[in-house]
Design a protein around this motif. Structure first.
Motif, PDB file in Angstrom:
ATOM      1  N   CYS A 182      27.181   9.589  -0.486  1.00 39.98           N
ATOM      2  CA  CYS A 182      26.109   9.793  -0.979  1.00 39.98           C
ATOM      3  C   CYS A 182      25.002   9.948   0.164  1.00 39.98           C
ATOM      4  CB  CYS A 182      25.495   8.672  -1.736  1.00 39.98           C
ATOM      5  SG  CYS A 182      23.705   8.501  -2.055  1.00 39.98           S
ATOM      6  N   ASP A 183      24.299  10.931   0.207  1.00 38.30           N
ATOM      7  CA  ASP A 183      23.286  11.235   1.452  1.00 38.30           C
ATOM      8  C   ASP A 183      21.947  10.705   0.561  1.00 38.30           C
ATOM      9  OD1 ASP A 183      25.154  12.078   2.856  1.00 38.30           O
ATOM     10  OD2 ASP A 183      24.745  14.192   2.476  1.00 38.30           O
ATOM     11  N   ALA A 184      21.052  10.011   1.287  1.00 44.50           N
ATOM     12  CA  ALA A 184      19.768   9.455   0.750  1.00 44.50           C
ATOM     13  C   ALA A 184      18.622  10.219   1.624  1.00 44.50           C
ATOM     14  CB  ALA A 184      19.691   8.110   0.762  1.00 44.50           C
ATOM     15  N   ASN A 185      17.553  10.868   0.795  1.00 40.40           N
ATOM     16  CA  ASN A 185      16.538  11.321   1.418  1.00 40.40           C
ATOM     17  C   ASN A 185      15.519  10.283   0.976  1.00 40.40           C
ATOM     18  OD1 ASN A 185      16.987  14.306   2.096  1.00 40.40           O
ATOM     19  ND2 ASN A 185      18.198  14.105   0.301  1.00 40.40           N
ATOM     20  N   TYR A 214       0.792  -1.120   0.019  1.00 39.01           N
ATOM     21  CA  TYR A 214       0.019  -0.182  -0.023  1.00 39.01           C
ATOM     22  C   TYR A 214       0.859   1.329   0.034  1.00 39.01           C
ATOM     23  CZ  TYR A 214      -4.225  -2.886   0.693  1.00 39.01           C
ATOM     24  OH  TYR A 214      -5.061  -3.717   0.475  1.00 39.01           O
ATOM     25  N   TYR A 215       2.258   1.173   0.235  1.00 41.03           N
ATOM     26  CA  TYR A 215       2.940   2.120   0.346  1.00 41.03           C
ATOM     27  C   TYR A 215       4.007   2.270  -0.782  1.00 41.03           C
ATOM     28  CZ  TYR A 215       1.520   3.307   5.035  1.00 41.03           C
ATOM     29  OH  TYR A 215       0.522   3.532   6.104  1.00 41.03           O
ATOM     30  N   GLU A 216       4.560   3.583  -1.164  1.00 40.45           N
ATOM     31  CA  GLU A 216       5.418   3.743  -2.068  1.00 40.45           C
ATOM     32  C   GLU A 216       6.737   4.327  -1.502  1.00 40.45           C
ATOM     33  OE1 GLU A 216       5.103   4.796  -6.607  1.00 40.45           O
ATOM     34  OE2 GLU A 216       4.408   6.529  -5.225  1.00 40.45           O
ATOM     35  N   VAL A 217       7.815   4.047  -1.913  1.00 40.94           N
ATOM     36  CA  VAL A 217       9.145   4.856  -1.150  1.00 40.94           C
ATOM     37  C   VAL A 217       9.219   5.992  -2.241  1.00 40.94           C
ATOM     38  CG1 VAL A 217      11.317   4.514  -0.421  1.00 40.94           C
ATOM     39  CG2 VAL A 217       9.855   2.630  -0.676  1.00 40.94           C
ATOM     40  N   VAL A 218       9.841   6.955  -1.732  1.00 37.07           N
ATOM     41  CA  VAL A 218      10.290   8.121  -2.626  1.00 37.07           C
ATOM     42  C   VAL A 218      11.436   8.667  -1.963  1.00 37.07           C
ATOM     43  CG1 VAL A 218       9.679  10.473  -3.118  1.00 37.07           C
ATOM     44  CG2 VAL A 218       7.774   9.017  -2.977  1.00 37.07           C
ATOM     45  N   ILE A 219      12.532   8.625  -3.094  1.00 33.54           N
ATOM     46  CA  ILE A 219      13.799   8.788  -2.841  1.00 33.54           C
ATOM     47  C   ILE A 219      14.607  10.120  -3.530  1.00 33.54           C
ATOM     48  CG2 ILE A 219      16.351   7.747  -2.641  1.00 33.54           C
ATOM     49  CD1 ILE A 219      14.395   4.964  -2.885  1.00 33.54           C
ATOM     50  N   GLY A 220      15.484  10.868  -2.982  1.00 36.42           N
ATOM     51  CA  GLY A 220      16.151  11.738  -3.889  1.00 36.42           C
ATOM     52  C   GLY A 220      17.541  11.692  -3.243  1.00 36.42           C
ATOM     53  N   LEU A 221      18.661  11.711  -4.237  1.00 31.74           N
ATOM     54  CA  LEU A 221      19.904  11.385  -3.557  1.00 31.74           C
ATOM     55  C   LEU A 221      20.752  12.646  -3.822  1.00 31.74           C
ATOM     56  CD1 LEU A 221      20.550   7.809  -5.305  1.00 31.74           C
ATOM     57  CD2 LEU A 221      19.729   8.243  -2.795  1.00 31.74           C
ATOM     58  N   GLU A 222      21.843  12.795  -2.898  1.00 31.16           N
ATOM     59  CA  GLU A 222      22.667  14.095  -2.840  1.00 31.16           C
ATOM     60  C   GLU A 222      24.100  13.306  -2.884  1.00 31.16           C
ATOM     61  OE1 GLU A 222      21.169  17.432  -0.356  1.00 31.16           O
ATOM     62  OE2 GLU A 222      20.607  15.800   0.571  1.00 31.16           O
ATOM     63  N   VAL A 223      24.548  13.427  -4.174  1.00 28.15           N
ATOM     64  CA  VAL A 223      26.207  12.653  -4.211  1.00 28.15           C
ATOM     65  C   VAL A 223      27.197  13.769  -4.303  1.00 28.15           C
ATOM     66  CG1 VAL A 223      27.518  11.694  -5.613  1.00 28.15           C
ATOM     67  CG2 VAL A 223      25.121  10.796  -5.514  1.00 28.15           C
ATOM     68  N   HIS A 224      28.141  13.827  -3.457  1.00 28.10           N
ATOM     69  CA  HIS A 224      29.221  14.469  -3.320  1.00 28.10           C
ATOM     70  C   HIS A 224      30.318  13.874  -4.038  1.00 28.10           C
ATOM     71  CE1 HIS A 224      27.104  16.299  -0.090  1.00 28.10           C
ATOM     72  NE2 HIS A 224      27.855  17.590  -0.515  1.00 28.10           N
ATOM     73  N   ALA A 225      30.710  14.465  -5.243  1.00 31.24           N
ATOM     74  CA  ALA A 225      31.909  13.587  -6.094  1.00 31.24           C
ATOM     75  C   ALA A 225      33.237  14.536  -6.044  1.00 31.24           C
ATOM     76  CB  ALA A 225      31.568  13.497  -7.415  1.00 31.24           C
ATOM     77  N   VAL A 235      25.698  16.449  -6.721  1.00 28.96           N
ATOM     78  CA  VAL A 235      24.836  16.410  -7.781  1.00 28.96           C
ATOM     79  C   VAL A 235      23.443  16.048  -7.003  1.00 28.96           C
ATOM     80  CG1 VAL A 235      24.304  14.854  -9.816  1.00 28.96           C
ATOM     81  CG2 VAL A 235      26.606  15.298  -9.045  1.00 28.96           C
ATOM     82  N   VAL A 236      22.450  16.807  -7.091  1.00 29.60           N
ATOM     83  CA  VAL A 236      21.260  16.486  -6.383  1.00 29.60           C
ATOM     84  C   VAL A 236      20.207  15.879  -7.504  1.00 29.60           C
ATOM     85  CG1 VAL A 236      19.548  17.609  -5.021  1.00 29.60           C
ATOM     86  CG2 VAL A 236      21.735  18.535  -4.981  1.00 29.60           C
ATOM     87  N   SER A 237      19.527  14.961  -6.966  1.00 34.88           N
ATOM     88  CA  SER A 237      18.535  14.330  -8.105  1.00 34.88           C
ATOM     89  C   SER A 237      17.361  14.898  -7.345  1.00 34.88           C
ATOM     90  CB  SER A 237      18.763  12.890  -7.968  1.00 34.88           C
ATOM     91  OG  SER A 237      17.725  12.511  -7.011  1.00 34.88           O
ATOM     92  N   GLU A 238      16.490  14.810  -8.296  1.00 36.94           N
ATOM     93  CA  GLU A 238      14.782  15.048  -8.070  1.00 36.94           C
ATOM     94  C   GLU A 238      14.298  13.592  -7.123  1.00 36.94           C
ATOM     95  OE1 GLU A 238      12.603  17.781  -9.118  1.00 36.94           O
ATOM     96  OE2 GLU A 238      14.355  18.371  -9.326  1.00 36.94           O
ATOM     97  N   PRO A 239      13.287  13.939  -6.402  1.00 35.04           N
ATOM     98  CA  PRO A 239      12.586  12.923  -5.793  1.00 35.04           C
ATOM     99  C   PRO A 239      11.993  11.774  -6.711  1.00 35.04           C
ATOM    100  CG  PRO A 239      11.447  14.924  -5.139  1.00 35.04           C
ATOM    101  CD  PRO A 239      12.611  15.299  -5.978  1.00 35.04           C
ATOM    102  N   GLY A 271      15.489  12.891 -12.959  1.00 36.16           N
ATOM    103  CA  GLY A 271      15.780  14.357 -13.202  1.00 36.16           C
ATOM    104  C   GLY A 271      16.852  14.518 -12.098  1.00 36.16           C
ATOM    105  N   ILE A 272      17.623  15.624 -12.424  1.00 37.10           N
ATOM    106  CA  ILE A 272      18.918  16.089 -11.692  1.00 37.10           C
ATOM    107  C   ILE A 272      18.504  17.646 -11.478  1.00 37.10           C
ATOM    108  CG2 ILE A 272      21.505  16.416 -11.723  1.00 37.10           C
ATOM    109  CD1 ILE A 272      22.021  13.649 -12.807  1.00 37.10           C
ATOM    110  N   THR A 273      18.294  17.841 -10.473  1.00 39.93           N
ATOM    111  CA  THR A 273      17.777  19.356 -10.006  1.00 39.93           C
ATOM    112  C   THR A 273      19.038  20.250 -10.321  1.00 39.93           C
ATOM    113  OG1 THR A 273      16.769  18.220  -8.408  1.00 39.93           O
ATOM    114  CG2 THR A 273      16.830  20.660  -8.260  1.00 39.93           C
ATOM    115  N   ARG A 274      20.186  19.971  -9.864  1.00 38.34           N
ATOM    116  CA  ARG A 274      21.542  20.805  -9.932  1.00 38.34           C
ATOM    117  C   ARG A 274      22.959  20.086  -9.692  1.00 38.34           C
ATOM    118  NH1 ARG A 274      20.621  25.163  -5.723  1.00 38.34           N
ATOM    119  NH2 ARG A 274      23.014  25.026  -5.193  1.00 38.34           N
ATOM    120  N   ILE A 275      23.810  20.707 -10.358  1.00 40.61           N
ATOM    121  CA  ILE A 275      24.984  20.154  -9.784  1.00 40.61           C
ATOM    122  C   ILE A 275      25.850  21.747  -9.549  1.00 40.61           C
ATOM    123  CG2 ILE A 275      27.463  19.431 -10.655  1.00 40.61           C
ATOM    124  CD1 ILE A 275      25.988  17.695 -12.524  1.00 40.61           C
TER     125      ILE A 275
END
Ligand code: ADP
Ligand code: MG
Ligand code: ZN
Length: 495
Positions: free
Chosen positions: A198-201, A6-17, A158-162, A122-126
């Motif tokens: 990587c940090d995971a939201n 019944y649930y869906e997971v939503v993830i957005g990642l922030e990667v520091h390279a 590198v910040v991804s969209e959720p 989607g990648i929001t920004r770098i």
């Protein structure tokens, strides 16, 4: 892991390279890994008063290349900001980062979702920013040391969209991004050493609902496997909270590797107010078209394009093409082998490309993945081509070839060519009727029961006899020839 459907997971990642420049982002100190503590610092990165930062243009070029590779918009005007906070490993009391006007926005990365479909993330920004130093608490009685070697090292965030919907998708996103930065030569992608972090939201929501749930940010994830495990744990935890009528609190949580759980680190109420403001010591970064165009020209063939070309040109399956293009070294090597094989066996080039792929995806790939010395598994392309050539010409069987490949890998450097190994060990395939006849006779005599059953009509025993002959010749007999001769002997001769 099976989550509540019944649930869906939503993830957005922030990667520091960490970008692979020789010097830091705002000074000329070296970025080399492993130097003694505080051996790579200067008044700029150690934040002495009165010094001025000077932007490293090589780092800017690397971030622009990455932005182009993810089809992002390269902002012709971007600016640096100060992100203020206190920490002992941050001597300036602020980190230079990009905030309101980042270098890159609106990019994308394509991943393979759980149904094997291609999916756009989607990648929001770098943006560019500096790394902080390192506090060392171990072996220091009643105190800590601070090592500033890392201070000022250039990072891209590198910040991804959720847009990610499962831990598997998050894992694939990270793999794709890591392959990409390695192809571009802008980051070594090493998660264990912290040059790709990587940090995971993570949040959850009832399926069918549009609004996102409250998210938690997970930190301390230093491998893709841990990112995936932490997301699975966290999604489950949030679902349990909601199911028991509680609420998810927005907070930062640390992944505890030993226990396999996430634990609260700081809540929203304790969240920093960074008081961002434009960096007064650096002018806005303006880029002209010529520079961006010239960097675009320098881009190598990117992993997705190469994968499509491998399918089209070499007739590989999508899976094989994905594996062989997962690293630039591996893909380059494959193309060298194909080229060599094509020279030796001009006819039937597409089949040869497929055969070469099969030989690469077996033991060789295992060695390549397991051995930290990547170059060792990639035996001289001419050697692998020669091996394939010898199989095609029936000089050796496939089984012997596998053995020869292992011997080549184990042999001293430079590796012995397969022809030399085959010659030295007398591994040439035996097709000569006279030589095979003796072996066949011996096998038939040693198995009178099976022979009688075969003659009584149990012809499915044929592979048994073939196997025995192969064994007697230690794999050297030409199986096709053995098959042919055996059938003749079994039906015609009385022994
Ligand atoms: P912050 O400024 O607090 O870092 P951002 O808006 O920059 O927040 O988002 C950071 C990351 O969190 C992005 O990768 C974004 O995709 C992700 N994110 C935002 N909202 C959610 C949510 N509800 N669930 C999961 N991830 C989210
Ligand atoms: Mg953020
Ligand atoms: Zn310095």
């Amino acid at each position: 892991m099976a989550l509540d459907p019944y649930y869906e997971v939503v993830i957005g990642l922030e990667v520091h390279a960490q970008m692979l420049t020789r010097s830091k982002l705002f000074c000329r100190c070296s970025t080399r890994f492993g130097a003694g503590a505080n051996r790579q610092i200067c008044p700029v990165c150690a934040a002495f008063p009165g010094v001025l930062p000077v932007l490293n243009q090589e780092a800017v070029n690397m971030a622009i290349k990455t932005g182009l590779a993810i089809k992002g918009r390269i902002n012709r005007l971007s600016e640096f900001s100060r992100k203020n906070y206190f920490y002992p490993d941050l001597p300036a009391g602020y980190q230079i980062s990009q905030y309101e006007l980042p270098l890159v926005e609106h990019g994308e990365l394509w991943i393979d979702d759980s149904d094997g479909q291609r999916k756009r993330v989607g990648i929001t920004r770098i943006h560019m920013e500096v790394d902080a130093g390192k506090s060392l608490h171990e072996g220091v009685a009643g105190g800590s040391w601070v090592d500033l070697n890392r201070t000022g090292i250039p990072l891209m965030e590198v910040v991804s969209e959720p847009d990610l919907r499962s831990s598997a998708e998050a894992g694939d996103y990270l793999k794709k991004l890591r392959v990409l930065v390695r192809y571009l030569g802008v980051c070594d992608g090493n998660m264990e050493e912290g040059s790709f972090r990587c940090d995971a939201n993570v949040s959850v929501r009832r399926r069918g609902h549009d609004a996102f749930g409250t998210r938690c940010e997970l930190k301390n994830l230093n491998s893709i496997r841990h990112v995936m495990r932490a997301i699975d744990y966290e999604a489950e935890r949030q679902i349990d909270l909601l199911e028991s009528g509680q609420r998810v609190r927005q907070e930062t949580r640390l992944w505890d590797v030993g226990q396999g759980v996430t634990r609260p680190m700081r809540g929203k109420e304790e969240a920093h107010d960074y008081r961002y403001f434009p960096e007064p010591d650096l002018p806005p970064l303006r880029l002209d078209e010529a520079r961006i165009e010239s960097l675009r020209q320098q881009l190598p063939e990117l992993p997705d394009a190469r994968r499509q070309r491998f399918i089209a040109d070499y007739g590989l399956s999508d899976y094989d093409a994905a594996v062989l293009t997962a690293g630039r070294e591996l893909a380059d090597y494959y193309e060298q082998v194909v080229e060599q094989v094509a020279q030796q066996l001009a006819d039937n080039a597409p089949t040869m490309a497929k055969i070469a792929a099969n030989w690469m995806m077996g033991d060789l790939l295992t060695w390549f993945n397991d051995d930290p010395d990547k170059t060792r598994a990639l035996l001289p392309a001419a050697h692998l081509a020669q091996l394939i050539d010898m199989i095609q010409r029936n000089t050796i069987s496939g089984k012997i070839a596998k053995d020869v490949l292992a011997r080549m890998y184990a042999s001293a450097s430079p590796p012995e060519p397969p022809s030399a190994i085959v010659e030295r060990l007398g591994l040439q395939q035996v097709s000569d009727e006279g030589a095979l006849e003796a072996a066949i006779q011996a096998v038939l005599q040693s198995a009178p029961d099976e022979l009688a059953r075969y003659r009584a009509g149990q012809t499915r025993l044929l592979p048994f006899f073939v196997g025995q002959v192969m064994k007697a010749t230690r794999g050297k007999a030409n199986p096709a020839r053995v098959n042919e001769l055996l059938q003749r002997y079994l039906s015609a001769t009385e022994t």
